[in-house]
Design an enzyme around this catalytic site. Structure first.
Site, PDB file in Angstrom:
ATOM      1  N   GLU A 144      -3.556   2.385   8.748  1.00  0.00           N
ATOM      2  CA  GLU A 144      -2.684   1.927   7.659  1.00  0.00           C
ATOM      3  C   GLU A 144      -1.671   0.872   8.096  1.00  0.00           C
ATOM      4  OE1 GLU A 144      -0.996   5.390   5.819  1.00  0.00           O
ATOM      5  OE2 GLU A 144      -2.764   5.684   4.576  1.00  0.00           O
ATOM      6  N   GLU A 315      -9.280   8.346   3.201  1.00  0.00           N
ATOM      7  CA  GLU A 315      -8.489   9.569   3.037  1.00  0.00           C
ATOM      8  C   GLU A 315      -8.338   9.849   1.545  1.00  0.00           C
ATOM      9  OE1 GLU A 315      -4.737   9.264   5.092  1.00  0.00           O
ATOM     10  OE2 GLU A 315      -5.652   8.389   6.871  1.00  0.00           O
TER      11      GLU A 315
END
Ligand code: GAL
Length: 633
Positions: A144, A315
């Site tokens: 991320e 995710e």
């Protein structure tokens, strides 16, 4: 294209004697992919140069032997404590000049050369060791980028790298001074070494300076990522992904995506609704346990574009998260619905985060597929149901949409630097167009700002694009459909200055913006045909036909059958009306949906998702809340 599901797993958090059972249970649940490794640097290398990878070898083998495919993450989002002692100046520095410290994650500055070398070193070690491992079937770089506000850093390392970047771009300070207009307020520079970062100035810095820093910072993320990609590619044929986030616009995801094989993103619908959306309390109450009906879909379509057609969910929220202002549980069925919606938008894989809830540390209140005591949490059964269903319906392939919507990261930076009025947010503007289209039951393709081929589309929308690229302007010149441009599009140069002739400078449209106003959020300017405009209005002159005007007779939408300019931010009613009229004119069949219902077509199927709290009817079927329905087209 086959679809599959997976999970994120942290073997280093658990005693090794339960690993085998974990792997067997994952396989039994129908999972295919297991992502590991991305935060485990302190166990891979407990001291500088002391590599301890045997546990990782055993974990990869254990998962692989159970029939699972491993996604191996490079651990660079979590440099261990010794690293910051070795490189005490590797931390990012925030806008106020405060150094960001150790004790969570992402505590590095993208410009720090010492850390960049460490990132290359650990990537090389992993790529050499696992590049030919048959169980490592994909790679993830870092974790991320940009999360926790980590793209921008005002460190000494960033300052030095920014000066180099400027020198390469402008070649001379004369050219830079001219491009930025530094004669204003005597801001001229004689050498690149005099140029600071655009923070800690007395009042706002020159917007051109600030935008250049945003472009530089984005380039640093792409460069950091590319270093890892090159190393992995030298040792492995497995595809490389990065897991992007929701509503992070600080770096150009198209630029990072160009170096990767597949895009992926981390989808936390309930967290995002509470944490990242401006919608009012009533909306948030209604969708508290389902998530916003359009936020996920927007990102699915965005990342499909970033991945040039290939994308995953790395995710997927499995239950309550820990990080939003409030963290409700999803309605039963939502962990299935979210996965199906992703598949309907072309996802190749959906991985749930995480296998087992951790009993310790920051995310101990974040659900997993299992509880901390290893018993199943509610999402496990839903994940298994999805696995069974995709086995029966594996041929979900993306259909080309009839509507294209341009998304441009540089525009997000520019309007952040120079919003001209509170409430002007680029992401929100584009998202409202997207939502308006979805409410008409349409499929949408997100287009990069340098899209050179618009021929698949009947309608193209480009709200808020700072500068239309030559590629896009060229494509517009020969476009058969209709393009709706604006508000604010093509109104600035890439340096964030006003071009002359004055904008919008669109092919075949005689129109000039004389001035731009923004106004209070509680003020509205009704339109003659219904609805109102908010935030911003551009005033136009010229001979183009007026298609919409305010109740007071001020032109708002002008243009012809090929190109139109919308000089304001319309509210939902006005936007809905304008979009419907364009679709009707273009022969695009709409299917307006009731509140929580959303539709998505693939080449072969029509999917319907009920995000609402009431049953809805679709094609003569009743779809319950959190229900998914599909049929062949
Ligand atoms: C993501 C992150 C994961 C985990 C998760 C919790 O942003 O990649 O490591 O923190 O959020 O929801």
């Amino acid at each position: 294209m086959n679809r599959s599901i997976g999970v994120c797993y942290y073997p280093e958090h658990w005693p090794e004697d339960i690993w085998e059972q974990d792997a067997a249970d994952m396989a039994k649940a129908g999972l295919t992919w297991v992502r590991i490794g991305e935060f485990a640097w302190s166990r891979m290398e407990p001291e500088p140069g002391n590599l301890q990878l045997e546990w990782l070898d055993r974990s990869v083998a254990n998962l692989g032997e159970a029939g699972l495919k491993v996604v191996l993450g490079t651990p660079t989002a979590t440099p261990p404590r010794w690293m910051v002692e070795k490189h005490p100046d590797m931390f990012a520095v925030d806008e106020n000049g405060h150094t960001r410290g150790f004790g969570s994650r992402r505590h590095y500055c993208f410009s720090h050369e010492g850390y960049r070398a460490e990132s290359r070193r650990i990537t090389e070690i992993l790529a050499q060791r696992y590049g030919a491992n048959p169980y490592v079937a994909a790679w993830q770089t870092d974790n991320e980028y940009g999360c926790h506000d980590t793209t921008l850093s005002y460190s000494d390392a960033a300052q030095a790298a920014f000066r180099d970047w400027l020198a390469q771009k402008y070649q001379s300070t004369d050219a830079l001074n001219r491009a930025w207009g530094n004669i204003f307020w005597s801001m001229e520079y004689d050498t690149f070494d005099q140029i600071g970062l655009p923070n800690l100035t007395v009042t706002e810095p020159n917007p051109s300076h600030a935008l250049a820093f945003r472009r530089f910072s984005s380039d640093q993320v792409a460069a950091f990522n590319l270093e890892q990609v090159r190393i992995i590619k030298a040792h492995s044929d497995a595809p490389i992904l990065h897991n992007y986030m929701g509503r992070i616009t600080d770096f150009d995801h198209f630029a990072v995506g160009a170096d990767l094989d597949i895009a992926s993103w981390d989808s936390y619908p309930l967290g995002f609704l509470e944490d990242r959306m401006e919608d009012g309390d009533a909306h948030k109450r209604t969708y508290a346990q389902q998530g916003d009906p359009d936020f996920q879909a927007f990102h699915h379509d965005l990342y499909r574009a970033v991945g040039r057609g290939r994308w995953w969910i790395m995710e997927q929220q499995p239950g309550p998260v820990n990080w939003a202002p409030v963290n409700p549980a999803p309605l039963p069925g939502m962990c299935r619905l979210w996965a199906w919606e992703a598949f309907a938008h072309g996802a190749e894989a959906v991985c749930y985060f995480r296998w087992r809830q951790a009993p310790f540390a920051q995310e101990q209140m974040h659900a997993g597929l299992l509880r901390p005591d290893r018993s199943p949490a509610p999402a496990l059964a839903e994940a298994s149901q999805v696995a069974e269903e995709i086995a029966q319906l594996s041929d979900v392939s993306t259909a080309k949409a009839q509507v294209g919507l341009v998304f441009d990261y540089a525009s997000a930076w520019a309007w952040d630097v120079q919003p001209q009025g509170a409430g002007f947010d680029y992401f929100r503007l584009v998202f409202e167009y997207y939502r308006g289209l979805r409410k008409l039951g349409l499929d949408i393709d997100i287009l990069p700002p340098d899209c050179a081929d618009l021929s698949p589309y009947k309608l193209v929308l480009a709200p808020g694009v700072l500068t239309l690229s030559d590629a896009l302007l060229g494509a517009l010149n020969t476009f058969d459909g209709v393009a709706l441009i604006g508000p604010r599009s093509n109104t600035k140069t890439e340096e964030l200055t006003i071009p002359t002739p004055l904008p919008p400078n669109l092919p075949g449209l005689d129109a000039t913006i004389t001035h731009t106003e923004t106004f209070r959020a509680d003020m509205e300017r009704p339109l003659e045909n219904g609805g109102t405009i908010r935030h911003l209005q551009e005033h136009l002159e010229g001979s183009a036909t007026i298609l919409e005007q305010t109740a007071e007779g001020v032109p708002i939408l002008i243009g012809n059958d090929q190109i139109q300019y919308l000089a304001a931010w319309p509210d939902e009613a006005a936007l809905g009306r304008i979009l419907s009229a364009l679709c009707q004119k273009q022969g695009i069949q709409t299917r307006p949906v009731s509140a929580g219902l959303r539709i998505r077509r693939t080449d072969t199927h029509v999917f319907a998702f009920n995000y609402g709290l009431e049953p809805v009817s679709f094609d003569g079927q009743t779809i319950q809340p959190a229900g998914v329905y599909w049929t062949t087209r």
